[in-house]
Design an enzyme around this catalytic site. Structure first.
Site, PDB file in Angstrom:
ATOM      1  N   ARG A  59     -16.224 -13.639 -36.800  1.00  0.00           N
ATOM      2  CA  ARG A  59     -16.143 -14.700 -35.776  1.00  0.00           C
ATOM      3  C   ARG A  59     -16.703 -14.216 -34.442  1.00  0.00           C
ATOM      4  O   ARG A  59     -17.196 -15.023 -33.643  1.00  0.00           O
ATOM      5  CB  ARG A  59     -14.685 -15.195 -35.617  1.00  0.00           C
ATOM      6  CG  ARG A  59     -14.524 -16.215 -34.488  1.00  0.00           C
ATOM      7  CD  ARG A  59     -13.306 -17.131 -34.610  1.00  0.00           C
ATOM      8  NE  ARG A  59     -12.122 -16.470 -35.124  1.00  0.00           N
ATOM      9  CZ  ARG A  59     -11.357 -15.603 -34.443  1.00  0.00           C
ATOM     10  NH1 ARG A  59     -11.673 -15.298 -33.207  1.00  0.00           N
ATOM     11  NH2 ARG A  59     -10.301 -15.060 -35.001  1.00  0.00           N
ATOM     12  N   TYR A 112     -28.924 -36.272 -24.399  1.00  0.00           N
ATOM     13  CA  TYR A 112     -28.725 -36.428 -25.844  1.00  0.00           C
ATOM     14  C   TYR A 112     -27.420 -37.204 -26.108  1.00  0.00           C
ATOM     15  O   TYR A 112     -26.434 -37.024 -25.386  1.00  0.00           O
ATOM     16  CB  TYR A 112     -28.658 -35.029 -26.464  1.00  0.00           C
ATOM     17  CG  TYR A 112     -28.386 -35.028 -27.943  1.00  0.00           C
ATOM     18  CD1 TYR A 112     -29.361 -35.419 -28.849  1.00  0.00           C
ATOM     19  CD2 TYR A 112     -27.148 -34.645 -28.447  1.00  0.00           C
ATOM     20  CE1 TYR A 112     -29.112 -35.424 -30.208  1.00  0.00           C
ATOM     21  CE2 TYR A 112     -26.886 -34.641 -29.812  1.00  0.00           C
ATOM     22  CZ  TYR A 112     -27.873 -35.048 -30.676  1.00  0.00           C
ATOM     23  OH  TYR A 112     -27.617 -35.054 -32.011  1.00  0.00           O
ATOM     24  N   ASP A 184     -30.767 -28.418 -21.136  1.00  0.00           N
ATOM     25  CA  ASP A 184     -30.990 -28.505 -22.572  1.00  0.00           C
ATOM     26  C   ASP A 184     -32.507 -28.471 -22.780  1.00  0.00           C
ATOM     27  O   ASP A 184     -33.215 -29.409 -22.422  1.00  0.00           O
ATOM     28  CB  ASP A 184     -30.387 -29.813 -23.100  1.00  0.00           C
ATOM     29  CG  ASP A 184     -30.534 -29.970 -24.609  1.00  0.00           C
ATOM     30  OD1 ASP A 184     -31.489 -29.405 -25.189  1.00  0.00           O
ATOM     31  OD2 ASP A 184     -29.703 -30.674 -25.215  1.00  0.00           O
ATOM     32  N   LYS A 209     -33.378 -27.814 -34.399  1.00  0.00           N
ATOM     33  CA  LYS A 209     -34.588 -28.604 -34.240  1.00  0.00           C
ATOM     34  C   LYS A 209     -35.843 -27.729 -34.283  1.00  0.00           C
ATOM     35  O   LYS A 209     -36.162 -27.204 -35.322  1.00  0.00           O
ATOM     36  CB  LYS A 209     -34.499 -29.398 -32.931  1.00  0.00           C
ATOM     37  CG  LYS A 209     -33.167 -30.136 -32.744  1.00  0.00           C
ATOM     38  CD  LYS A 209     -32.956 -31.252 -33.734  1.00  0.00           C
ATOM     39  CE  LYS A 209     -31.570 -31.879 -33.682  1.00  0.00           C
ATOM     40  NZ  LYS A 209     -31.135 -32.330 -32.365  1.00  0.00           N
TER      41      LYS A 209
END
Ligand SMILES: *Cc1c(COP(=O)(O)O)cnc(C)c1O
Length: 401
Positions: A59, A112, A184, A209
């Site tokens: 983690r 977004y 972003d 993406k």
């Protein structure tokens, strides 16, 4: 290995990998082990407390995931980078790391869809004040920032109308009031846009993406100064949203061709945008590379190329969309972008599915607006494909009248 005087393409291929190779392998291994064992109790303690390098538990850190982070870090020219299970996890963890009740964040209306939901639904109920300005209205953003804020959050080009905001100008006003300036950069990609060089504090990507580029792995990443990234890493390592090692490997591999893919995607987007402008059925084409784009000059100043994303509004709205899109052979009709395959979809079904028609209209999204993420196909074939789909849609629309 030093990358100081190398170009981005060389970095994309080589950066971040060497430290993680084992047994003479030329490729980074996918390390699936959850925990890391130590025979020496003192060494184990030193690694666990951050005094020595190494891994403890999945983690927190993982070698494959770190190789991915190192590559992005070098491509963005950042001191540090930390990764997440998705782009949204990168965004929400970054915001959660620094926002407290009573804080104020200034952003814009066209972020977004998921980010917009955080701004309109989740932050306000934690007593965080959110002010969303008209996208591209620099004066309004400056005025709101000067009233004082903890974070100025930007996205440029935006999804799906590819609106452009002046990054350097925004970073400057953010600095004035001591705000953390976050961007972003998913649509820009490190190939076209390096916001850290323009004064931004933190750069976020949905690695799902363009970075990954093959629509087969989810991921997110944040880049910036060691101090800021360390705080965000700490929040993420305790809370949630760790990147999967297999996703990290796939994204790392995808990034080796980032410059080639994005270069071709930009070329295709420019040609397709010009082609679409010539079609009678198209009301409007949105692409920052077109001189008709209202902020073409800003895009030219801050981007090396104009990106692989464009959108166009069809006469006749959704009726025309329903005839045109299903006829395309070389396009996935899906809610994704940045992949090697061309991907199309109506904004009302993809990026802005959560909004009402009125909310969409308020940010300039017509019901017949189609988003195109250009792939790396040959442009002649893409245009031929659109040409036959338009011919079919024109016939259909005529018959229905
Ligand atoms: C897809 C996307 C995100 C969210 O990324 P996920 O990996 O899907 O969580 C954030 N910002 C932009 C601009 C995106 O296109």
């Amino acid at each position: 290995m030093t990358f100081e005087n190398t170009k981005l393409g060389t970095k994309a291929v080589w950066a971040g990998e060497k430290d993680y190779l084992v047994h003479g392998a030329t490729q980074v291994p996918v390390v699936l082990s959850v925990a890391y064992g130590y025979d020496d109790m003192d060494h184990w303690f030193d690694v666990a407390t951050g005094k020595a390098k190494g891994h403890i538990y999945g983690r927190n850190t993982n070698p494959t995931v770190q190789a991915f982070e190192d590559k992005v870090k070098i491509l963005e020219g950042a001191e540090s980078a930390t990764s997440f299970s998705t782009g949204m996890a990168a965004i929400s963890n970054t915001l959660a790391t620094s926002l407290l009740p009573g804080d104020r964040i200034v952003s814009m209306k066209d972020t977004y869809g998921g980010t917009n939901k955080i701004f309109t639904e989740f932050l306000p109920r934690q007593q965080i004040e959110v002010t969303l300005c008209e996208t591209g209205n620099h004066e309004q953003i400056e005025a709101e920032v000067r009233k004082g804020c903890k974070i100025l959050y930007l996205e440029t080009p935006t999804n799906p109308t590819v609106k452009i905001t002046d990054i350097e100008r925004m970073a400057k006003v953010g600095k004035e009031v001591g705000a953390l300036v976050i961007i972003d950069n998913t649509f820009g990609t490190p190939v076209n846009q390096n916001p850290l060089k323009l004064g931004v504090d933190l750069v976020i990507h949905s690695a799902t993406k363009f970075l990954g580029g093959h629509a087969d792995a989810l991921g997110g990443v944040v880049c910036g100064s060691e101090e800021l990234v360390e705080q965000i890493y700490h929040y993420r390592e305790i809370n949630w949203a760790t990147m999967d090692p297999m996703a990290a490997y796939l994204t790392l591999r995808g990034m080796k061709t980032l410059h080639l893919r994005v270069g071709k995607q930009c070329e295709n987007a420019m040609a397709l945008a010009k082609y679409l402008q010539s079609k009678d059925m198209v009301d409007d084409v949105f692409y920052p590379g077109l001189e008709t784009h209202p902020n073409h000059d800003i895009a030219k100043k801050q981007m090396k190329n104009f990106g692989g994303m464009l959108s166009f509004a069809l006469k006749g709205g959704m009726d025309t969309v329903k005839h045109l899109l299903p006829k395309l052979q070389f396009a996935n009709r899906a809610a994704n972008l940045g992949a090697v395959e061309t991907t199309v979809g109506p904004a009302r079904t993809t990026s802005h599915v959560e909004c009402t028609p009125e909310e969409r209209a308020a940010v300039g999204i017509a019901e017949g607006l189609v988003r195109v993420s250009c792939g790396i196909e040959e442009i002649e074939d893409l245009i031929t494909d659109f040409e036959q789909a338009f011919a079919y849609a024109e016939e259909k629309v005529k018959i229905n009248k």
